[in-house]
Scaffold this motif. Structure first.
Motif, mmCIF file in Angstrom:
data_model
loop_
_atom_site.group_PDB
_atom_site.id
_atom_site.type_symbol
_atom_site.label_atom_id
_atom_site.label_comp_id
_atom_site.label_asym_id
_atom_site.label_seq_id
_atom_site.Cartn_x
_atom_site.Cartn_y
_atom_site.Cartn_z
ATOM 1 N N VAL A 150 0.837 -1.203 0.000
ATOM 2 C CA VAL A 150 0.000 0.000 0.000
ATOM 3 C C VAL A 150 0.869 1.249 0.000
ATOM 4 O O VAL A 150 0.609 2.225 -0.717
ATOM 5 C CB VAL A 150 -0.942 0.009 1.219
ATOM 6 N N ASP A 153 3.001 3.348 -3.119
ATOM 7 C CA ASP A 153 2.565 4.540 -3.847
ATOM 8 C C ASP A 153 3.280 5.753 -3.256
ATOM 9 O O ASP A 153 3.270 5.961 -2.042
ATOM 10 C CB ASP A 153 1.052 4.692 -3.701
ATOM 11 N N THR A 160 -5.632 3.695 1.385
ATOM 12 C CA THR A 160 -6.004 2.300 1.143
ATOM 13 C C THR A 160 -7.083 2.174 0.075
ATOM 14 O O THR A 160 -7.083 1.230 -0.710
ATOM 15 C CB THR A 160 -6.481 1.644 2.448
ATOM 16 N N PHE A 163 -5.505 2.288 -3.254
ATOM 17 C CA PHE A 163 -4.802 1.028 -3.511
ATOM 18 C C PHE A 163 -5.786 -0.049 -3.941
ATOM 19 O O PHE A 163 -5.549 -0.769 -4.925
ATOM 20 C CB PHE A 163 -4.062 0.597 -2.247
ATOM 21 N N ASN A 167 -5.310 0.192 -7.969
ATOM 22 C CA ASN A 167 -4.225 -0.765 -8.192
ATOM 23 C C ASN A 167 -4.765 -2.170 -7.920
ATOM 24 O O ASN A 167 -4.254 -2.893 -7.066
ATOM 25 C CB ASN A 167 -3.046 -0.443 -7.275
#
Length: 290
Positions: A150, A153, A160, A163, A167
């Motif tokens: 996490v 980045d 979060t 993420f 992602n």
């Protein structure tokens, strides 16, 4: 998303909760099979809540400013709202009553040194502090190691929700229960939006996720809400493998809106061994940096 419109929030939340309740579930007779609405009719909700049809229609159109706590309780019962949904309804009503929609004070992203010392004093468990937007504001050494995917980045504060939704390949690898995590993140952001609809950073985050993630758009449209609660989180760490962690999430009374999260595992379990290995790995990484 330029703003979070309270009337729209109220309308969509109440209509979505009404749509999921069948007459049978509400204890009402269902006359005929060709009902034109999904779930309860407005007049049926009004009957169950003990209010006039016109009054309920006004509420579902976004007008909760004049609703008393007693009426809100009756409406929550009529719609079979759970604890989180009931709290969300009351948050929306409270915000509706605020003249001019004043902005609420948001906690600063800079942590007090004392809070970081509290985290650093927790040496055997990952511990971190976040806000309702899922910004990672402070971590101890084990949380830094645990949440390394996490925190990879470079944007700060790390987030979060970004993420999970922006992602997804890495997030699906990291979170064993990715689908549940994705649902919970959107639902908790929705809860935060009801609690603080004028938070510009929250509005920007929801707008960014809505623009860039089709999955988030679907989750957000569900109108689901969740409370931050204790539970179980299963992750697959890239260095130490599978960890099944018990999560305690605690509000910080001196810092409204912030949550302290601590992850633990029973002694003698594979996860406890994994945390010890993670601590060793984290220590070795710190030595390399020095």
């Amino acid at each position: 998303m330029a703003k979070i419109d309270l009337r729209t929030e109220i309308k969509e939340f109440l209509s979505s909760r009404r749509a999921r309740i069948t007459p049978e579930r509400a204890g009402l007779p269902a006359y005929g099979r060709n009902r034109r609405v999904k779930g309860l009719r407005r007049e049926e909700v009004a009957l169950l809540a003990g209010v006039s049809v016109d009054y309920y229609v006004r509420m579902e159109r976004g007008s909760l400013a004049g609703a008393s706590d007693g009426v809100l309780d009756a409406l929550a019962s009529a719609l079979h709202l759970d604890e989180a949904e009931r709290d969300h309804l009351f948050h929306l009503a409270r915000q509706s009553r605020a003249p001019g929609g004043p902005r609420r004070r948001r906690p600063a992203a800079t942590m007090r040194p004392a809070l970081q010392r509290v985290l650093d004093a927790i040496t055997d468990a990952p511990a971190w502090i976040c806000n309702g937007r899922y910004d990672v504001l402070a971590v101890n050494h084990l949380a830094r190691a645990l949440y390394s995917p996490v925190l990879a980045d470079t944007r700060r504060p790390a987030n979060t929700a970004r993420f999970v939704y922006l992602n997804p390949e890495a997030a699906e690898t990291f979170f064993v229960d990715y689908d549940r995590i994705a649902c919970d993140v959107a639902a908790k952001l929705r809860m935060e939006a009801g609690r603080n609809p004028h938070d510009e950073e929250l509005i920007a985050l929801v707008g960014e996720l809505s623009t860039r993630s089709e999955l988030f758009r679907r989750r957000w449209a569900s109108q689901d809400v969740r409370l931050h609660r204790s539970g179980r989180k299963r992750v697959h760490h890239p260095v130490v493998g599978r960890l099944d962690l018990d999560v305690e999430s605690m509000e910080l009374p001196a810092e409204p809106g912030l949550l302290l999260n601590v992850y633990t595992a029973p002694a003698g379990t594979a996860t406890a061994d994994g945390l010890a290995l993670l601590a060793s790995w984290a220590a070795s990484q710190e030595k390399l940096v020095r």
